[in-house]
Write an enzyme that holds these catalytic residues in place. Structure first.
Site, PDB file in Angstrom:
ATOM      1  N   ASN A  78      -0.715   5.122 -10.227  1.00  0.00           N
ATOM      2  CA  ASN A  78       0.192   3.872  -9.359  1.00  0.00           C
ATOM      3  C   ASN A  78       0.904   3.012 -10.450  1.00  0.00           C
ATOM      4  O   ASN A  78       1.772   2.221  -9.777  1.00  0.00           O
ATOM      5  CB  ASN A  78      -0.858   3.529  -8.603  1.00  0.00           C
ATOM      6  CG  ASN A  78      -2.001   2.694  -9.010  1.00  0.00           C
ATOM      7  OD1 ASN A  78      -2.823   3.478  -9.705  1.00  0.00           O
ATOM      8  ND2 ASN A  78      -2.357   1.467  -8.823  1.00  0.00           N
ATOM      9  N   GLN A 101      -0.137   8.293  -4.294  1.00  0.00           N
ATOM     10  CA  GLN A 101       0.991   8.086  -5.137  1.00  0.00           C
ATOM     11  C   GLN A 101       1.686   9.211  -5.437  1.00  0.00           C
ATOM     12  O   GLN A 101       3.050   9.454  -5.996  1.00  0.00           O
ATOM     13  CB  GLN A 101       0.902   7.251  -6.534  1.00  0.00           C
ATOM     14  CG  GLN A 101       0.263   5.893  -6.189  1.00  0.00           C
ATOM     15  CD  GLN A 101       1.432   4.836  -5.620  1.00  0.00           C
ATOM     16  OE1 GLN A 101       2.252   5.287  -5.510  1.00  0.00           O
ATOM     17  NE2 GLN A 101       0.604   3.818  -5.123  1.00  0.00           N
ATOM     18  N   SER A 118      -2.079   8.379   2.079  1.00  0.00           N
ATOM     19  CA  SER A 118      -1.917   7.158   2.746  1.00  0.00           C
ATOM     20  C   SER A 118      -0.484   6.996   3.304  1.00  0.00           C
ATOM     21  O   SER A 118       0.502   6.912   2.663  1.00  0.00           O
ATOM     22  CB  SER A 118      -2.247   5.886   1.995  1.00  0.00           C
ATOM     23  OG  SER A 118      -2.041   4.630   2.632  1.00  0.00           O
ATOM     24  N   CYS A 135      -2.682  -4.504  -5.775  1.00  0.00           N
ATOM     25  CA  CYS A 135      -3.917  -4.920  -5.786  1.00  0.00           C
ATOM     26  C   CYS A 135      -4.403  -6.168  -6.603  1.00  0.00           C
ATOM     27  O   CYS A 135      -4.944  -7.136  -6.504  1.00  0.00           O
ATOM     28  CB  CYS A 135      -4.931  -4.031  -5.721  1.00  0.00           C
ATOM     29  SG  CYS A 135      -4.600  -2.899  -4.316  1.00  0.00           S
TER      30      CYS A 135
HETATM   31  C1  LIG Z   1      -3.359   5.442  -6.233  1.00  0.00           C
HETATM   32  C2  LIG Z   1      -3.838   4.754  -5.078  1.00  0.00           C
HETATM   33  N1  LIG Z   1      -5.048   5.095  -4.479  1.00  0.00           N
HETATM   34  C3  LIG Z   1      -5.415   4.490  -3.342  1.00  0.00           C
HETATM   35  C4  LIG Z   1      -4.646   3.420  -2.882  1.00  0.00           C
HETATM   36  C5  LIG Z   1      -5.160   2.721  -1.509  1.00  0.00           C
HETATM   37  O1  LIG Z   1      -4.397   2.887  -0.559  1.00  0.00           O
HETATM   38  P1  LIG Z   1      -4.215   2.068   0.679  1.00  0.00           P
HETATM   39  O2  LIG Z   1      -3.378   0.975   0.377  1.00  0.00           O
HETATM   40  O3  LIG Z   1      -3.731   2.912   1.769  1.00  0.00           O
HETATM   41  O4  LIG Z   1      -5.744   1.596   0.930  1.00  0.00           O
HETATM   42  C6  LIG Z   1      -3.488   3.020  -3.476  1.00  0.00           C
HETATM   43  C7  LIG Z   1      -2.694   1.877  -2.892  1.00  0.00           C
HETATM   44  O5  LIG Z   1      -2.194   1.176  -3.974  1.00  0.00           O
HETATM   45  C8  LIG Z   1      -2.821   3.593  -4.809  1.00  0.00           C
HETATM   46  O6  LIG Z   1      -1.991   3.367  -5.351  1.00  0.00           O
END
Ligand SMILES: Cc1ncc(COP(=O)(O)O)c(C=O)c1O
Length: 381
Positions: free
Chosen positions: A149, A179, A199, A324
């Site tokens: 990501n 991603q 997602s 995040c």
């Molecule tokens: C690689 C990856 N995994 C998991 C997530 C988490 O997804 P969600 O925002 O739907 O909880 C993200 C969110 O940025 C992500 O980039």
């Protein structure tokens, strides 16, 4: 507005919002109800499941609706770790996974699991040989993200899947596809993937919706207990409108992947070439084995946060690192694992594109980046 933070989240497709609204207002029944209003909702839920299964090339009884990537990753890892702990309590992952993997690993460690975190090379890639040699007698799960990501590197998922199958087929292979989906092709069966997380809000669907693929025959321990929805795996009244809108978003995004990818490659090339010409700029996203949507770069000596806000004044939105961690001021663990020096990593930015960004937008962005650098350097003198 020039929105270049699509790895954080995407703007929902208008048709997706429309389908959510129609289902939420006109088909609001509880799929578990016996009457026809419930039956209509159940039918729509089944249709959405089948559509997503077809798009992913799997069976509809392998598709489970979740609230998104974080839940999918939690469910996959905790559910599999608990259910299959008899096979061993050793899990392999990488240093560059999303927090929704890393934090789960920390929790599992508290429950007596041992976690191996593999580093990546200077291009952000994990070595298949390193995974091979880390597999032990008590390894039960390997969890690797498809696309990173922060920098967009593509892990060799199919190669890892076939290696696991050959070396120790009892090891479950989880892939965080959040991603990757809609950016590059994935064949879950061919890649020997057992668990796959996606997602919806990362592909122009709505937040709070996701899917976990669980290979037929596996038995996970549920995260949520209750009324037994989602074949006992995820209790709670189903979000039918969310499921229908997710199916729509996925279909539309996969069409984009098919028809608009080349345009994105062009935008990426333009961005790269323009950034490379700027003074004191380092591009971190690898040239090969990375998706065109993400370009991560540092502007040496520029404070990332100040820069993001300065660009915002021109209505241009990009991000410092992953969404995040961007507010927590932690240095990018992906860049750190790649061997990027701390001060360089601290001045890193991520531009993440969507299929409908235009060359005009990118040209404006490059101009404004150059102006902002000039202005900031002037202020700092
Ligand atoms: C690689 C990856 N995994 C998991 C997530 C988490 O997804 P969600 O925002 O739907 O909880 C993200 C969110 O940025 C992500 O980039």
């Amino acid at each position: 507005m020039i929105y270049l933070d699509n790895s954080a989240t995407t703007k929902p497709f208008p048709d997706v919002v429309k389908s959510y609204s129609t289902v939420a207002t006109e088909f609001f029944g509880n799929p578990s109800s016996l009457h026809s209003i419930g039956g209509q909702a159940e039918k729509l839920l089944t249709q959405a499941r089948t559509q997503i299964a077809d798009l992913l090339g799997v069976k509809n009884n392998e598709i489970y609706f979740t609230s998104g990537g974080t839940e999918g990753n939690n469910f996959a890892l905790k559910g599999a770790a608990k259910a299959y702990q008899g096979r061993g309590k050793h899990i392999i992952t990488t240093e560059v996974e999303h927090d929704s993997i890393h934090k789960v690993m920390e929790q599992l460690q508290e429950d007596g699991f041992t976690i191996t975190y593999l580093p990546v090379d200077k291009n952000g890639l994990v070595s298949v040989e390193a995974i091979t040699s880390s597999i032990r007698k008590d390894t039960s799960i390997v969890s690797i993200m498809h696309v990173n990501n922060e920098i967009g590197s593509i892990q060799p998922i199919a190669e890892i899947g076939s290696m696991i199958k050959r070396q120790k087929p009892s090891v479950l292979f989880h892939v965080d596809g959040v991603q990757g989906i809609g950016k590059l092709p994935i064949e879950l069966k061919k890649a020997n993937i057992d668990l796959y997380t996606i997602s919806a809000h990362k592909f122009h669907g709505l937040k709070g919706n996701g899917v976990l693929y669980i290979r037929e025959g596996l038995m996970l321990s549920p995260l949520l207990a209750g009324g037994g929805q989602e074949r006992n795996y995820r209790s709670g009244t189903e979000n039918v409108a969310g499921a229908v809108s997710t199916a729509k978003a996925l279909r539309m995004q996969l069409d984009n992947q098919l028809y608009k990818k080349d345009k994105l490659v062009e935008l990426n090339r333009y961005l790269r070439e323009s950034l490379a010409q700027m003074e004191d700029t380092v591009i971190h996203s690898p040239l090969e084995k990375s998706i065109p949507h993400i370009i991560n770069f540092s502007i040496l000596g520029v404070k990332a946060e100040v820069f993001v806000h300065a660009l915002e004044k021109y209505n241009i939105y990009l991000s410092t690192t992953s969404a995040c961690s961007s507010k927590s001021n932690t240095v990018s663990k992906t860049l750190t694992s790649m061997g990027v020096a701390k001060d360089v990593a601290e001045s890193s930015f991520r531009i993440s594109l969507h299929y409908d960004n235009t060359l005009e937008e990118i040209k404006i962005t490059i101009d404004k980046i150059a102006d902002t650098i000039k202005w900031l350097r002037g202020v700092m003198k």
